[in-house]
Write an enzyme that holds these catalytic residues in place. Structure first.
Site, PDB file in Angstrom:
ATOM      1  CD1 TRP A   1      -3.653 -16.507   6.773  1.00 55.45           C
ATOM      2  CD2 TRP A   1      -4.334 -15.466   4.919  1.00 55.45           C
ATOM      3  NE1 TRP A   1      -4.992 -16.206   6.923  1.00 55.45           N
ATOM      4  CE2 TRP A   1      -5.429 -15.571   5.797  1.00 55.45           C
ATOM      5  CE3 TRP A   1      -4.525 -14.847   3.690  1.00 55.45           C
ATOM      6  CZ2 TRP A   1      -6.689 -15.074   5.490  1.00 55.45           C
ATOM      7  CZ3 TRP A   1      -5.786 -14.352   3.380  1.00 55.45           C
ATOM      8  CH2 TRP A   1      -6.849 -14.471   4.275  1.00 55.45           C
ATOM      9  CG  HIS A   2      -3.260 -14.781   0.135  1.00 58.62           C
ATOM     10  ND1 HIS A   2      -2.372 -13.997   0.811  1.00 58.62           N
ATOM     11  CD2 HIS A   2      -4.358 -14.020  -0.072  1.00 58.62           C
ATOM     12  CE1 HIS A   2      -2.905 -12.801   0.999  1.00 58.62           C
ATOM     13  NE2 HIS A   2      -4.119 -12.788   0.486  1.00 58.62           N
ATOM     14  N   GLY A   3      -2.456 -19.333   0.329  1.00 58.47           N
ATOM     15  CA  GLY A   3      -2.623 -20.672  -0.242  1.00 58.47           C
ATOM     16  C   GLY A   3      -1.324 -21.437  -0.238  1.00 58.47           C
TER      17      GLY A   3
END
Lengths: 522, 326
Positions: free
Chosen positions: A369-371
């Site tokens: 989700w973060h990257g």
């Protein structure tokens, strides 16, 4: 527009008086226009994505309200998921998956030839997509009523204080607050402005002061000593915490001044004594979102699901394909065999195995989700592993401390130190642009020959860093027992002194030339 | 306390606190033994003026004073850009009798450094030239230091000022021996270019009011004014050096231009050191004394670009032998 910029202060200076002067629909229109302006300041073209997401989820919500037929309802929900996740997949993950797939093909002997696209990542897409999706899922599950007022719904999705970096506010918490005009309340102004000030201190005095030192460490780790890199990693742990929680504090404080209550997003996470506690204190709104919309649907701590097994298999294939480390094949097979054996030992063991599997999948997806990078997945993997090992080894470690008659304060200190150290280790991967850089940082720290303070360059920057982190820890530690917000509401003198001190500290210690918040990129 | 009164109380006490603490810091900073505090407090009169960036710190003052029996003052600082050095040197000449000599390490013409410029905001009230340069180069620092006096002391420079409160900074020199790893790594060094023509960027902003107005204009137009370059001059850096040299010469000071030593393997990788030398000589009309390879002993270096105390002594002896310091 970023909070720590002059345009924002001008913007808010115009917005707030207008906001309190208007009522009803006019106020909602003002919020919506201001939110779109706030977002469009960065790149007005990407407003179209928010508008499409908003319109789609509004219409899907209306249709869900009209039909009771299960298949049709599920189709509507899946349509919303497909479009929202489709945007996210395209803008955030297209190149990552294309490259990864190419790597896997190369590792099995194919020579694919395609080009990735030069895609700009829209600021805050992960935040508003999750917020919008939570509405559709909750309406589909009939946990909240359908919102029929488009203006209210659009304002909920794009509400500017938390639009680009959270906290992720669920429809069930936020939409009801739009039902009536929020009244001007001095107590809210007091506590909201206090939280905003504390957020600004965290951002400009702590996070941005530590940032140049950290950037230098991760840009060329080979050129620095062990102690320099060690301090760089510790500083990053505080930089990311203060950058992100600072943003949340400003967002929550601003919303509170406007009359809205947002959920808490951080609660002194570095004082956590185990990793489960850490995730109840760090980015709380994402943790609870992932818990409710991913971990529990996967089976939670009771059952497994095809989704978990599929994702773990997929992760294994990608890990082997991308790294090219063939030793991972027997390692993964061994883990699966162990898991399968344990699964068959009884009901209790089965539930434990599924819990661990679901935790790992949730953390891997949380990392993703973060990257769109392997380092984020690796960060998620490490946290998944921490949670699993805590379940396996935690009870034994507790008994060991008991048998040594460890006093409670020491036990707390040991636990906090372990959690903080391992969290900082995981941050190395999160911060590094690639796996090689992370390994350079870690091997640099391991070179204990240069673990001396004399080898540190920019000692004055370190001194300032230690000072601001010291203030932060002192306030946070005292906040565990002493409720600043409550006292500042009751005692005006205390309020005046603390607010003045914060303003003076910001002027004396702040860094005012940084560009943005770290979490904008997510 | 009445509901709104506390806001005024916070603002008033913050303002008064800012001015009061700022005043105390100003007094304390002025008493420091740090070089710039002495410069602006009439405690820096010298016979030899030394100018450079971190490589200029190897003009090891205690040894120079010992062998020349002359007073020295070193303007050098880590990452010092030539335009800032130019202002500090001109301020020196405006405040003191002209020194006999000024020695300048011309390799400081390799960068512009607006960040360091903003650190010098604490000395801006003492110098119109510095204040003007700050205004041109760093509007945030200039406007911020007008708004908050405490902000003037928000810098590493102030920390150093405190550090040298009661002790001299004249022996400030990175005194370590280059690591074995760096010596071994020198065999694989890549070519290095001294960028002596970095582009100058000047912002259009002049006053706090204009700054805020421009921010407002940025908000409603698609043509941002912030950071707009109004001048890009590739010869800016060399011109600043020339201006500094002429200023000193006009006051009757003899100027010596030098290239301070580099670690030999590193010096051999600098592809344009002779270009820099020729350009400076042509523009200033002065010879440049090239000491880039003057120190050969590994033990004399702290890293590739900086001598340690032992190396500095060797270098100073050579300058003395060449009459650069006499």
């Amino acid at each position: 527009m970023i909070f720590n910029s002059i345009p924002f202060f001008i913007f808010i200076g115009i917005f707030l008086p207008l906001y309190f002067a208007l009522r009803g629909k006019a106020r909602l229109w003002l919020c919506l226009i201001a939110s779109y302006f706030f977002y469009g300041w960065w790149d007005y073209r990407f407003l179209s994505l928010i508008v499409i997401s908003t319109a789609l989820d509004y219409l899907v919500g209306l249709q869900l309200g009209k039909t009771e037929e299960a298949t049709a309802r599920k189709r509507l929900m899946l349509l919303s998921m497909a479009v929202n996740l489709g945007f996210l997949a395209f803008f955030k993950y297209f190149n990552f998956f294309a490259d990864s797939f190419a790597d896997v093909l190369v590792s099995v002997g194919f020579e694919p030839s395609w080009h990735t696209l030069n895609i700009i990542l829209p600021v805050g897409i992960s935040f508003y997509t999750f917020q919008s999706m939570s509405y559709t899922i909750d309406v589909w599950k009939k946990e909240i009523p359908v919102e029929k007022n488009f203006l209210r719904f659009a304002t909920f999705i794009s509400f500017f204080p938390q639009l680009v970096a959270g906290p992720i506010v669920r429809a069930s918490e936020f939409l009801p607050q739009f039902q009536s005009d929020r009244k001007f309340d001095w107590n809210r102004i007091i506590s909201g402005s206090g939280q905003m000030l504390w957020g600004f201190f965290k951002k400009v005095a702590v996070a941005d002061s530590l940032a140049p030192f950290v950037d230098q460490c991760f840009a060329a780790p080979d050129t620095f000593s062990s102690m320099h890199l060690f301090i760089g990693v510790l500083f990053y742990s505080f930089q990311i915490y203060c950058d992100f929680s600072g943003y949340s504090d400003i967002a929550i404080g601003l919303a509170r001044m406007m009359g809205f209550d947002f959920p808490e997003n951080f609660r002194t996470p570095y004082f956590s004594q185990d990793f489960s506690e850490f995730w109840k204190r760090w980015h709380i709104t994402l943790s609870s979102w992932l818990g409710d919309y991913l971990y529990i649907p996967l089976g939670g701590n009771r059952n497994g699901s095809f989704g978990s097994i599929f994702f773990i298999g997929l992760f294994s294939v990608f890990a082997i394909g991308v790294t090219g480390w063939m030793w991972l094949i027997p390692a993964f097979l061994l883990i699966y065999a162990g898991g399968y054996y344990y699964l068959r030992q009884g009901k209790k063991q089965k539930a434990k195995t599924f819990t661990m599997m679901n935790l790992m999948v949730t953390m891997l997806l949380g990392g993703l989700w973060h990257g769109s990078s392997y380092v984020f997945i690796l960060w998620g993997f490490l946290h998944g592993a921490y949670l699993i090992f805590q379940r396996i080894l935690g009870p034994g470690f507790g008994k060991l401390l008991d048998s040594l008659h460890t006093p409670s304060w020491l036990r707390m200190g040991i636990n906090v130190a372990i959690v903080f150290s391992l969290t900082s280790l995981a941050w190395v991967f999160f911060r590094s642009p690639d796996f090689e850089t992370a390994m350079s940082v870690l091997s640099g720290i391991a070179n204990l020959e240069t673990f001396t303070f004399g080898s540190v360059i920019h000692k004055f920057v370190v001194l300032k860093g230690v000072f601001v982190v010291g203030i932060l820890l002192m306030v946070e530690a005292s906040d565990l027992k002493f409720n600043y917000q409550e006292v500042s509401l009751r005692k005006p003198i205390f309020r005046v002194v603390t607010y003045t001190l914060l303003l003076l500290l910001i002027a004396f210690m702040g860094t005012f030339d940084s560009d943005a918040f770290i979490y904008f990129q997510f | 306390m009445k509901n709104s009164l506390w806001i005024f109380a916070v603002l008033a006490i913050t303002f008064l606190g800012d001015r009061a603490i700022g005043y105390v810091m100003q007094q304390q900073a002025a008493d420091s033994q740090f070089r710039y505090a002495r410069l602006y407090d009439n405690r820096a009169e010298a016979d030899i003026l030394l100018v450079g960036n971190s490589r200029g710190l190897i003009f090891y003052q205690p040894y120079i004073e010992e062998v020349t029996q002359s007073e020295t003052f070193n303007v050098s600082y880590n990452g010092m850009p030539i335009d800032l050095a130019n202002v500090l040197v001109q301020d020196y000449f405006d405040l003191y009798p002209a020194p006999k000599k000024m020695v300048v390490d011309v390799t400081m013409c390799d960068r512009l450094n607006d960040q360091l410029m903003s650190d010098f905001k604490m000395y801006a009230p003492y110098s119109e030239k510095l204040s003007k340069l700050l205004k041109d180069k760093s509007d945030t620092a200039y406007n911020g230091s007008q708004f908050s006096h405490l902000f003037r002391y928000n810098s590493e420079l102030y920390q150093r000022n405190l550090f040298f409160q009661n002790k001299t900074d004249e022996d400030w020199l990175l005194d370590r021996v280059i690591s074995d790893g760096m010596v071994e790594g020198s065999a694989d060094l890549k070519d290095y270019t001294i960028d002596f023509q970095p582009t100058q960027k000047t912002k259009q902003v002049k006053t706090s009011f204009e700054y805020v107005t421009n921010q407002l204009v940025d908000m409603v137009t698609d043509s941002p004014t912030k950071g707009t370059d109004v001048e890009t001059n590739p010869e800016y850096v060399i011109n600043q050096l020339v201006e500094m040299v002429k200023y000193a010469q006009a006051k009757g000071t003899e100027v010596e231009l030098v290239i301070n030593p580099y670690f030999p393997a590193f010096a051999n990788k600098i592809v344009n050191i002779q270009d820099l030398k020729r350009t400076v000589e042509a523009k200033t009309g002065l010879p440049v004394n090239d000491y880039s390879l003057a120190v050969k002993e590994t033990a004399g270096f702290g890293d590739y670009q900086h001598l340690n105390k032992a190396g500095a002594r060797t270098f100073i002896d050579k300058m003395l032998a060449d009459n650069v310091l006499k």
